[in-house]
Design a protein around this motif. Structure first.
Motif, PDB file in Angstrom:
ATOM      1  N   ALA A 158       0.838  -1.212   0.000  1.00 48.71           N
ATOM      2  CA  ALA A 158       0.000   0.000   0.000  1.00 48.71           C
ATOM      3  C   ALA A 158       0.868   1.255   0.000  1.00 48.71           C
ATOM      4  CB  ALA A 158      -0.945  -0.016   1.195  1.00 48.71           C
ATOM      5  N   THR A 159       1.915   1.225   0.807  1.00 51.53           N
ATOM      6  CA  THR A 159       2.808   2.394   0.912  1.00 51.53           C
ATOM      7  C   THR A 159       3.502   2.682  -0.425  1.00 51.53           C
ATOM      8  OG1 THR A 159       3.190   1.790   3.197  1.00 51.53           O
ATOM      9  CG2 THR A 159       4.725   3.359   2.255  1.00 51.53           C
ATOM     10  N   LEU A 160       3.818   1.616  -1.158  1.00 51.66           N
ATOM     11  CA  LEU A 160       4.510   1.778  -2.446  1.00 51.66           C
ATOM     12  C   LEU A 160       3.556   2.204  -3.569  1.00 51.66           C
ATOM     13  CD1 LEU A 160       6.867  -1.371  -2.351  1.00 51.66           C
ATOM     14  CD2 LEU A 160       7.538   1.030  -2.083  1.00 51.66           C
ATOM     15  N   GLY A 161       2.284   2.359  -3.257  1.00 52.77           N
ATOM     16  CA  GLY A 161       1.340   2.838  -4.269  1.00 52.77           C
ATOM     17  C   GLY A 161       0.447   1.752  -4.861  1.00 52.77           C
ATOM     18  N   GLY A 162       0.453   0.558  -4.268  1.00 50.90           N
ATOM     19  CA  GLY A 162      -0.447  -0.504  -4.725  1.00 50.90           C
ATOM     20  C   GLY A 162      -1.899  -0.072  -4.574  1.00 50.90           C
ATOM     21  N   ASP A 163      -2.768  -0.545  -5.458  1.00 51.67           N
ATOM     22  CA  ASP A 163      -4.158  -0.081  -5.472  1.00 51.67           C
ATOM     23  C   ASP A 163      -5.142  -1.004  -4.756  1.00 51.67           C
ATOM     24  OD1 ASP A 163      -3.930   2.270  -7.343  1.00 51.67           O
ATOM     25  OD2 ASP A 163      -3.066   0.693  -8.596  1.00 51.67           O
ATOM     26  N   ALA A 164      -4.921  -2.309  -4.897  1.00 48.37           N
ATOM     27  CA  ALA A 164      -5.959  -3.244  -4.428  1.00 48.37           C
ATOM     28  C   ALA A 164      -5.323  -4.556  -4.009  1.00 48.37           C
ATOM     29  CB  ALA A 164      -6.963  -3.493  -5.552  1.00 48.37           C
ATOM     30  N   MET A 165      -6.089  -5.383  -3.347  1.00 47.92           N
ATOM     31  CA  MET A 165      -5.611  -6.751  -3.098  1.00 47.92           C
ATOM     32  C   MET A 165      -6.743  -7.749  -3.333  1.00 47.92           C
ATOM     33  SD  MET A 165      -5.094  -6.806   1.019  1.00 47.92           S
ATOM     34  CE  MET A 165      -5.771  -8.325   1.654  1.00 47.92           C
ATOM     35  N   GLU A 166      -6.347  -8.951  -3.692  1.00 52.54           N
ATOM     36  CA  GLU A 166      -7.355  -9.993  -3.897  1.00 52.54           C
ATOM     37  C   GLU A 166      -7.886 -10.429  -2.540  1.00 52.54           C
ATOM     38  OE1 GLU A 166      -5.838 -11.867  -8.146  1.00 52.54           O
ATOM     39  OE2 GLU A 166      -5.652 -13.086  -6.345  1.00 52.54           O
ATOM     40  N   VAL A 167      -9.185 -10.393  -2.448  1.00 55.69           N
ATOM     41  CA  VAL A 167      -9.854 -10.740  -1.204  1.00 55.69           C
ATOM     42  C   VAL A 167     -10.633 -12.041  -1.391  1.00 55.69           C
ATOM     43  CG1 VAL A 167     -11.786  -9.995   0.257  1.00 55.69           C
ATOM     44  CG2 VAL A 167      -9.929  -8.397  -0.270  1.00 55.69           C
ATOM     45  N   ALA A 168     -11.214 -12.193  -2.573  1.00 58.33           N
ATOM     46  CA  ALA A 168     -12.036 -13.379  -2.827  1.00 58.33           C
ATOM     47  C   ALA A 168     -11.398 -14.271  -3.879  1.00 58.33           C
ATOM     48  CB  ALA A 168     -13.422 -12.953  -3.294  1.00 58.33           C
ATOM     49  N   GLN A 169     -11.309 -15.565  -3.530  1.00 55.24           N
ATOM     50  CA  GLN A 169     -10.845 -16.596  -4.454  1.00 55.24           C
ATOM     51  C   GLN A 169     -11.877 -17.713  -4.481  1.00 55.24           C
ATOM     52  OE1 GLN A 169      -6.557 -16.903  -2.775  1.00 55.24           O
ATOM     53  NE2 GLN A 169      -6.537 -17.514  -4.900  1.00 55.24           N
ATOM     54  N   THR A 170     -11.749 -18.604  -5.446  1.00 55.81           N
ATOM     55  CA  THR A 170     -12.743 -19.662  -5.603  1.00 55.81           C
ATOM     56  C   THR A 170     -12.780 -20.599  -4.406  1.00 55.81           C
ATOM     57  OG1 THR A 170     -12.566 -19.532  -7.972  1.00 55.81           O
ATOM     58  CG2 THR A 170     -13.427 -21.588  -7.097  1.00 55.81           C
ATOM     59  N   GLN A 171     -11.593 -21.023  -3.991  1.00 56.03           N
ATOM     60  CA  GLN A 171     -11.500 -22.005  -2.911  1.00 56.03           C
ATOM     61  C   GLN A 171     -10.938 -21.342  -1.683  1.00 56.03           C
ATOM     62  OE1 GLN A 171      -8.971 -25.296  -3.683  1.00 56.03           O
ATOM     63  NE2 GLN A 171     -10.537 -26.690  -2.990  1.00 56.03           N
ATOM     64  N   GLN A 172     -11.785 -21.066  -0.729  1.00 54.69           N
ATOM     65  CA  GLN A 172     -11.343 -20.258   0.391  1.00 54.69           C
ATOM     66  C   GLN A 172     -12.361 -20.352   1.522  1.00 54.69           C
ATOM     67  OE1 GLN A 172     -11.978 -16.148  -0.658  1.00 54.69           O
ATOM     68  NE2 GLN A 172      -9.982 -15.608   0.159  1.00 54.69           N
ATOM     69  N   ALA A 173     -11.864 -20.367   2.739  1.00 56.32           N
ATOM     70  CA  ALA A 173     -12.784 -20.374   3.887  1.00 56.32           C
ATOM     71  C   ALA A 173     -13.386 -18.983   4.042  1.00 56.32           C
ATOM     72  CB  ALA A 173     -12.017 -20.748   5.141  1.00 56.32           C
ATOM     73  N   PRO A 174     -14.662 -18.903   4.457  1.00 52.89           N
ATOM     74  CA  PRO A 174     -15.292 -17.587   4.627  1.00 52.89           C
ATOM     75  C   PRO A 174     -14.520 -16.686   5.588  1.00 52.89           C
ATOM     76  CG  PRO A 174     -16.907 -19.344   4.893  1.00 52.89           C
ATOM     77  CD  PRO A 174     -15.575 -20.009   4.756  1.00 52.89           C
ATOM     78  N   CYS A 175     -13.915 -17.282   6.602  1.00 54.77           N
ATOM     79  CA  CYS A 175     -13.206 -16.430   7.570  1.00 54.77           C
ATOM     80  C   CYS A 175     -11.983 -15.781   6.923  1.00 54.77           C
ATOM     81  CB  CYS A 175     -12.827 -17.217   8.827  1.00 54.77           C
ATOM     82  SG  CYS A 175     -11.773 -18.609   8.502  1.00 54.77           S
ATOM     83  N   GLU A 176     -11.381 -16.483   5.948  1.00 57.04           N
ATOM     84  CA  GLU A 176     -10.218 -15.898   5.260  1.00 57.04           C
ATOM     85  C   GLU A 176     -10.646 -14.681   4.432  1.00 57.04           C
ATOM     86  OE1 GLU A 176      -7.197 -18.438   3.160  1.00 57.04           O
ATOM     87  OE2 GLU A 176      -7.834 -17.198   1.472  1.00 57.04           O
TER      88      GLU A 176
END
Ligand code: AMP
Ligand code: MN
Ligand code: MN
Ligand code: MN
Length: 277
Positions: A211-229
């Motif tokens: 984020a500090t280096l100017g990144g815009d977004a991050m992947e939050v949702a993937q196909t195989q993933q626990a809801p808590c993640e």
């Protein structure tokens, strides 16, 4: 509501489907907006657009790329979305990355040779054809040579960090990738943050630096993933002022990973696409 899948691969890198097959499958699966994000290449974008037009599909293509970077001892993947495929800075960076891929592939082959596996470099190149040679190609070759029963097993035994066929990376740093994506008019997205096998302390350090280096977004949702993640990553994104993305990281058909499958953001998360015109 449109269905977005903003991370997938074709056989321009380590996916097995051609771009024609990929876009047609995406449309079949109800995807409305698909980002093609091959490893360190944008060569598939124009053919994918042509395939959508030729098949008259109701599918919007986002020009994307997944850039390999190094950060401490980790290999961190940065997805670029909505990039100008003609941007000179980005094309120059990808050419360097491709050169590094080729040099690394030779070294992987040499290491595997010492471990008793013959001609893996030649076979991986043959499998990749015109595409970027990735460790996934070596994994398929090693599978065929009977090195392990599963793809996962091959990575665990031979190709992941610390193993016989692993060559430490010389990829560009995160800042270089973020800057090149920004200069190409795109947005940079920290890919699959939960897959780096790092502690939460390191993960927070990574997200903070991105984020500090100017990144815009991050992947939050993937196909195989626990809801808590998903919840946890959504919260992490919000804490760092990052937009949220979602993607299947589809490489080939599997029962549990599919284009567009199970992709949605937790509430209170702003999708990276909400800033698109
Ligand atoms: P490379 O970019 O050449 O280092 O190759 C990395 C690619 O190998 C990733 O994009 C995945 O597609 C695949 N890969 C990496 N680790 C694994 C794993 N443990 N199991 C299966 N595929 C993997
Ligand atoms: Mn891959
Ligand atoms: Mn990746
Ligand atoms: Mn990927």
């Amino acid at each position: 509501m449109l269905k977005y899948d903003l991370h997938c691969h074709s056989n321009f890198s380590d996916g097995t489907l051609s771009v024609d097959e990929l876009v047609s499958r995406a449309a079949d699966k109800g995807v409305d907006v698909l980002a093609l994000t091959d490893h360190d290449t944008i060569a598939g974008i124009a053919p994918a657009r042509a395939a959508i037009a030729a098949q008259a599909l109701d599918l919007e293509l986002v020009a994307g790329v997944e850039i390999s970077t190094r950060w401490h001892s980790f290999e961190i993947h940065i997805v670029g979305l909505q990039v100008d495929t003609q941007a000179p800075g980005l094309t120059a960076l990808l050419a360097e990355q491709q050169q590094k891929r080729s040099e690394r592939a030779i070294k992987i082959g040499e290491r595997l040779q010492k471990a008793g596996f013959e001609n893996t470099y030649e076979q991986a190149c043959e499998l990749a054809a015109e595409a970027q040679v990735t460790r996934a190609h070596f994994a398929r070759v090693l599978m065929a040579q009977g090195a392990a029963k599963t793809f996962q097993g091959i990575f665990k035994k031979y190709l992941s960090r610390g193993n016989t066929g692993y060559v430490p990376s010389t990829w560009c740093d995160m800042h270089t990738a973020i800057k090149a994506i920004a200069a190409a008019g795109g947005q940079s997205v920290l890919a699959h943050p939960a897959r780096y096998k790092m502690s939460n302390k390191w993960l927070r350090k990574l997200v903070n630096e991105f984020a500090t280096l100017g990144g815009d977004a991050m992947e939050v949702a993937q196909t195989q993933q626990a809801p808590c993640e998903r919840q946890f990553l959504g919260q992490l994104a919000r804490e760092h002022g990052l937009l949220c993305s979602q993607g299947s990281d589809f490489h080939f058909p599997l029962p549990y990973i599919e284009l567009g499958k199970n992709l949605y953001l937790p509430k209170d998360c702003e999708g990276v696409w909400q800033r698109w015109q």
